[in-house]
Design a protein around this motif. Sequence first.
Motif, mmCIF file in Angstrom:
data_model
loop_
_atom_site.group_PDB
_atom_site.id
_atom_site.type_symbol
_atom_site.label_atom_id
_atom_site.label_comp_id
_atom_site.label_asym_id
_atom_site.label_seq_id
_atom_site.Cartn_x
_atom_site.Cartn_y
_atom_site.Cartn_z
ATOM 1 N N ALA A 95 52.431 -53.999 -82.473
ATOM 2 C CA ALA A 95 53.814 -54.060 -81.979
ATOM 3 C C ALA A 95 54.483 -52.712 -82.222
ATOM 4 N N ASP A 96 53.970 -51.691 -81.560
ATOM 5 C CA ASP A 96 54.411 -50.328 -81.855
ATOM 6 C C ASP A 96 55.616 -49.878 -81.029
ATOM 7 N N LEU B 72 54.066 -58.770 -77.279
ATOM 8 C CA LEU B 72 55.263 -57.950 -77.092
ATOM 9 C C LEU B 72 54.908 -56.466 -77.085
ATOM 10 N N GLY B 73 53.948 -56.076 -77.921
ATOM 11 C CA GLY B 73 53.493 -54.685 -77.923
ATOM 12 C C GLY B 73 52.918 -54.280 -76.571
ATOM 13 N N VAL C 122 62.832 -54.063 -78.461
ATOM 14 C CA VAL C 122 63.240 -53.600 -79.782
ATOM 15 C C VAL C 122 63.138 -54.780 -80.740
ATOM 16 N N GLY C 123 62.388 -54.608 -81.810
ATOM 17 C CA GLY C 123 62.319 -55.629 -82.844
ATOM 18 C C GLY C 123 63.492 -55.481 -83.799
ATOM 19 N N LEU C 124 64.026 -56.594 -84.248
ATOM 20 C CA LEU C 124 65.095 -56.589 -85.256
ATOM 21 C C LEU C 124 64.562 -57.322 -86.477
ATOM 22 N N LEU D 102 52.670 -54.993 -90.951
ATOM 23 C CA LEU D 102 52.558 -56.046 -89.933
ATOM 24 C C LEU D 102 52.711 -55.487 -88.522
ATOM 25 N N VAL D 103 53.601 -54.544 -88.344
ATOM 26 C CA VAL D 103 53.786 -53.904 -87.039
ATOM 27 C C VAL D 103 52.486 -53.201 -86.634
#
Length: 170
Positions: free
Chosen positions: A112-113, A67-68, A82-84, A106-107
């Motif tokens: 996953a920036d 996803l990053g 956008v991560g939720l 973890l990000v």
Amino acid sequence: MKKFLLVATVLAMMASSAFAAKKIGAFKAEDLEGAAHDEALFRQATLTMFNVWGTFCPPCLHEMPDLGRLAKEMAPEGVQIVGLLYDWFDPAGRRSEKQIAKAKTLVERTGADYLHLLLDDGLARYLGDFSAIPQTFFVNGRGEIVGEATGARSAAQWREIIREMQAKAK
């Protein structure tokens, strides 16, 4: 015959309204750094991919590097990811700085920036009930949910789904 046509028309109207896009209305949500965001977020892209994840979720963490990379690759096409974050609270339901710090680690570790928001009740009420994560929602620039998917995917699978959602987002 007229009665049948009237009933058929009413049923068709009810069915079409049931399938009308759900719209995400006004909301306020914080990111991992504490900055506030709202529904203006949708106007920044033609398609927003909301990916609900948790620090306890191996499939979520497994897909985050992809996803990053996709977030960077697809940004020029008007797609934002956008991560939720699902589990940002303590057992009493209060904001947990420990959980948020864990999420930040973890990000960083997964690359996953992209933007990550805390999934609060205000935003969750628009997304509806979901019983599994990762859960992903696709939202057009007008704030309408145009699709959703449950479960983790590879970059290639997400790319294909995003292409389908871009067509629906117009």
